[in-house]
Structures are given as structure tokens and as C-alpha cells.
Write an enzyme that holds these catalytic residues in place. Sequence first.
Site, PDB file in Angstrom:
ATOM      1  N   GLY A  22    -128.567  75.051 -22.647  1.00 12.17           N
ATOM      2  CA  GLY A  22    -128.517  73.855 -21.822  1.00 12.17           C
ATOM      3  C   GLY A  22    -129.593  72.852 -22.206  1.00 12.17           C
ATOM      4  O   GLY A  22    -129.985  72.005 -21.412  1.00 12.17           O
ATOM      5  N   SER A  57    -130.879  74.910 -28.119  1.00 13.42           N
ATOM      6  CA  SER A  57    -129.457  75.121 -28.307  1.00 13.42           C
ATOM      7  C   SER A  57    -128.633  74.625 -27.148  1.00 13.42           C
ATOM      8  O   SER A  57    -129.123  74.458 -26.026  1.00 13.42           O
ATOM      9  CB  SER A  57    -129.171  76.603 -28.527  1.00 13.42           C
ATOM     10  OG  SER A  57    -129.201  77.268 -27.274  1.00 13.42           O
ATOM     11  N   LYS A  58    -127.391  74.382 -27.448  1.00 10.54           N
ATOM     12  CA  LYS A  58    -126.459  73.942 -26.433  1.00 10.54           C
ATOM     13  C   LYS A  58    -126.309  75.015 -25.362  1.00 10.54           C
ATOM     14  O   LYS A  58    -126.262  74.726 -24.170  1.00 10.54           O
ATOM     15  CB  LYS A  58    -125.111  73.682 -27.107  1.00 10.54           C
ATOM     16  CG  LYS A  58    -124.048  73.134 -26.183  1.00 10.54           C
ATOM     17  CD  LYS A  58    -122.748  72.998 -26.947  1.00 10.54           C
ATOM     18  CE  LYS A  58    -121.665  72.368 -26.086  1.00 10.54           C
ATOM     19  NZ  LYS A  58    -120.428  72.170 -26.833  1.00 10.54           N
ATOM     20  N   ARG A  59    -126.246  76.254 -25.802  1.00 10.08           N
ATOM     21  CA  ARG A  59    -126.060  77.369 -24.862  1.00 10.08           C
ATOM     22  C   ARG A  59    -127.174  77.460 -23.832  1.00 10.08           C
ATOM     23  O   ARG A  59    -126.957  77.827 -22.694  1.00 10.08           O
ATOM     24  CB  ARG A  59    -125.950  78.703 -25.621  1.00 10.08           C
ATOM     25  CG  ARG A  59    -124.553  79.015 -26.069  1.00 10.08           C
ATOM     26  CD  ARG A  59    -124.457  80.456 -26.529  1.00 10.08           C
ATOM     27  NE  ARG A  59    -124.639  81.411 -25.445  1.00 10.08           N
ATOM     28  CZ  ARG A  59    -124.685  82.718 -25.610  1.00 10.08           C
ATOM     29  NH1 ARG A  59    -124.576  83.229 -26.814  1.00 10.08           N
ATOM     30  NH2 ARG A  59    -124.838  83.527 -24.582  1.00 10.08           N
TER      31      ARG A  59
END
Length: 475
Positions: free
Chosen positions: A252, A248-250
Site C-alpha cells: 500500500g 511496493s504496491k502490495r
Amino acid sequence: MKTRTRFAPSPTGYMHIGNLRTALYEYLIAKANNGDFILRIEDTDQKRYVEGATDIIYNTLKTVGMNWDEGPDIGGNYGPYVQSERRSIYAEYAHKLVELGGAHYCFCSKSEADEEKNDELNIKFKDPCKLISLAEAKKRVAAGEPYVIRQTINKKGKSKYHDEVYGDIEIDYDELDEGVLLKSDGFPTYNFANVVDDHLMQITHVVRGNEYISSTPKYNLIYEDFGWQHPQYVHVPPVMKDAQHKLSKRNGDASFQDLVAKGYLPEAIINYIALLGWNPGNDEEIFSLDDLKKIFSIERLNRSPAIFDITKLTWMNGCYIRALSPEKFHELALPYYKDMPSNVNLTALSSVLQPRVETLADISSQADFIQEMPEYNLELYSNKKMKTDALIAKANLPAVREILSAQNDWSNEALFESMKALAEKLGVKNGQILYPTRIALSGKETTPGGATEIAVILGKEETLKRLDNAIQKLS
RNA sequence: GGUCCCAUCGUCUAAUGGUUAGGACAUCACCCUUUCACGGUGGUAAUAUGGGUUCGAAUCCCGUUGGGAUCACCA
């Protein structure tokens, strides 16, 4: 009926590897059946909209070669292909659904709805507005009172549908939530927009993450209420960062563009992620997009999550780099040579680098000594296998310097012959000449290529200069 | 918590009732070699667990355990 699939990302500015894989499968399902691949932008949540995000989507699909047949930029017979431009369509169908009894007007505020439900006691939100008569509700709407349109679920018993990957799925209607279909700002939620659009755009296969498995019955209810036939469902498992977390983007985690920036080739990325949840049924694993179009099949899609293993991607990327023509590799390497001195033989450098790098970014770390001779310790001259050390280097390097300064043919073969001849003349092992020379020219324990290859890359002038410096350092 | 889904080497996976449980990455050893790579050969390594069904189960059924998803005016 012609196969039609769609990739429907929301423009959040990040091309997730999991998303890209979903797009790939959608593309392949369409193309394996001579069908159409449609691009639709799902921007119904203005809060999450990121400027420039659609360009990232376009560019990513283009660089991997997944061309779409219909989309916002090229149009098509079922447009518009951006959901924010379809607001009137959703409103029309939402009100129609109310008339059909599949939805109702709701005047509760968000906080009222939150208060009502209680997750711990497992109390679901029971909408009091369901009790308002349609005539009364319409009057309040007409009077300008804020409202949402909520799905109405009165069915009892088990809902059932078939998923191409997971098989038959059965969920009790009581489990289904009467979710908002049309928000108070007039935008639809995903729950409604995807049904309306997939139907209107005649999508035959809906491919999406398996987190939608349990809400799919709600969508089927909407299809039913409208008297539409629902598409075939292909739910795919997530791509994981590790056993517990999705990519996920969260977290990183690397996006497609991050990987490209790190020196991974788009072809290798596509090849690798295709295999994350799908396999061809044999032992082959190197596939171009065109190969995949020919052999892809829904039946070989996997049901369990797959962990994204950068190590294997790196290996595969190395395979793709080695398979490149020398010219192509050189072209891709060029940006990494920006700061190289002008007398460096870049073609020779590329040819030693190509079999040795797994990502383009490796070029920098492997070739750093060419730009500038690093500081090094005399201990580096010691090598057991080569039977050499600083003393031997000190003894042999002047002769190397002498023979090379007289050398005219600066090709690798000629240099190697000269060095071998020198070793023979001096009565020492080849390694006792070549190893110290390599260290003197590179200052590194490991280098791409041996002593003579490095000499070719550096050129005669720089080679002699570095030998002089080494001889001085040793004395 | 309710519901749904998932479970083969460390990782990606093959084997859809009968295989010495196969391949790939990683790892280890050896070979090749002008260091390092590339390439080659070989090794270590898996059916989560307990019950069934069956002549025979990784495969079918049930339980257990573990993990994930979902229960938003996000998608």
C-alpha cells in the site's frame, strides 16, 4: 555508438517509485550522453495486464518531463514497442535458438516440473525433454502437442560479467536454471523477450533492479548463442519502505500519482528520488531534471538499498513550493480554494500560505478556519508570552472592533499601524491587542499569518462580524 | 538451504590508505517575530563485529553477525 537506454515497464496500473527512479536513471544515462531514451511496454503476461495502465505510464513520464525518443505512441525505427505485438519475432528467434543448441522443446506440464524439483532438498528441475532428439521433438510439435521452449545450459564452470555498479559478478553455471523462454501460449517470458528486444532495439545500457544480478548470466548465454554482444549492465539497488521491505504496491505504499495527489510537486519528487542511490559528489541537493542531465554519472550510483524517507521529500517539496513564483503558487493552490466564500482575498491568502506549507495538501488544514469559524475554548485567549488572556481580550476587543470599523485602508500595513496606535493609546502591549484579535478571527492557536494578515484575507465585513461574535462570546 | 549482493549519525549520503569522519533531513536549544511558519546560529548523533595487511584502515584481505535478492509457463 549512440547511447540507447530503455524503460520497459509492465502495465500493471501503478507507477512505483522504484520504477520511476529506474526510469529516471535510464533517461539520465541516455541524455547525459546525447543518447536516446526508449519506452517499451512489456505486456507478455496477459494475466497481469491492467486496462489503462499504459496511460498512467505515459502521463507520469510526461508530467515529470522525461520525454521518450521512441515508443508505442510515437513509433521509431525499431518497433513495434509493445511486446504483445512482437510475438512472431520472439517465436522466430526462439526456434532459431533451438536450432543453435541454446534451447530445446519441452513437453512437460507445469505440475510435472513442480513435482520434480524440491526446494528443501535443493533439487533443481531436470528436464527429461532435454533427452528427446531434435527431430523427434519437431515431430511432436508438428503433431500439435503443447510445448514450451526452454533454455539449454550445458556450460560448466564460472560465468563472469561486469556490472557498472556492482563490479565483476561471478556465478557458477550450475546455479543457472533452464528456464522457460517461450510459454505454451506462444508469449515469451521476460527472460527471453528482454534479450531479443534489447538486442534488436540496439540498447547499449540495461538499467534494472539488482534482483536480476544472478539471472544475468543466463541472458548472456543467449546473447552468446546468437552471436550477439550483450549490453552494458547497470544494476541498481532497491528503494525500500524500511530496512526489511521494498516499496511496493502490495504494502500500500505511495505511488507517484498518490504523491502528486497528496500535494507533492513532480519536480520535487524527481529531485528527491534521484538522490536515493545517487549523489553528485558535492553538497548540493536541489536539482532540476535539466541540471541532472548535465551532472549525472553512472560512477556515482550507489550499491546499497535506500529507504524512502517521506519526511525529507516533504522538506524538499517545501523548498520547491517556496521557490515558486507567487502567481504559480496561487494557480496551484486554486483547486484547494474551491469552497472558499467569495469575499475572501485569495491572493493575500496565497501569499501567507506559500512560505508555510510543505505540500499543497497542507493548504486545506491551514486555511480551514477561513471558510468557517471553528468552535473554540476561551482558554485559547491565554498566552503567557503575550501576557494576554480572556479578560484582556474582553477588555480590548471592543476597541479593536471600533477602530477597525472606521478603517478605510484595508491593507496589512495600514491595519498594523492602526492596531499599534491603538495599543499605544490604551497603554497595553501590542500583543495584548494583536493576539486576542487573531484568536477572535481564527479560533485557532496557530494560523498562517498574524491578526492583521488574517483580517486582510477575511475582508472588512467578515472581520467585523467575527469580532462581534467574539465579543459576545466573551461577555 | 545453495548461490549472489549489501553494511558510515534515526534517514539520505560524503570521505576511493593519512580529515577534529563532512553535508542534508529529522531532532534539541537559542535568535528573529504579530501566533505559527520562513530565515539565521549552535548542539546531540555514525564507520555492525573479530582478526589480519600497513608507519597509518571507514577505506584492502579473511571470518562472524545482520539484512536483502534469487532458485516461476511474473517481470
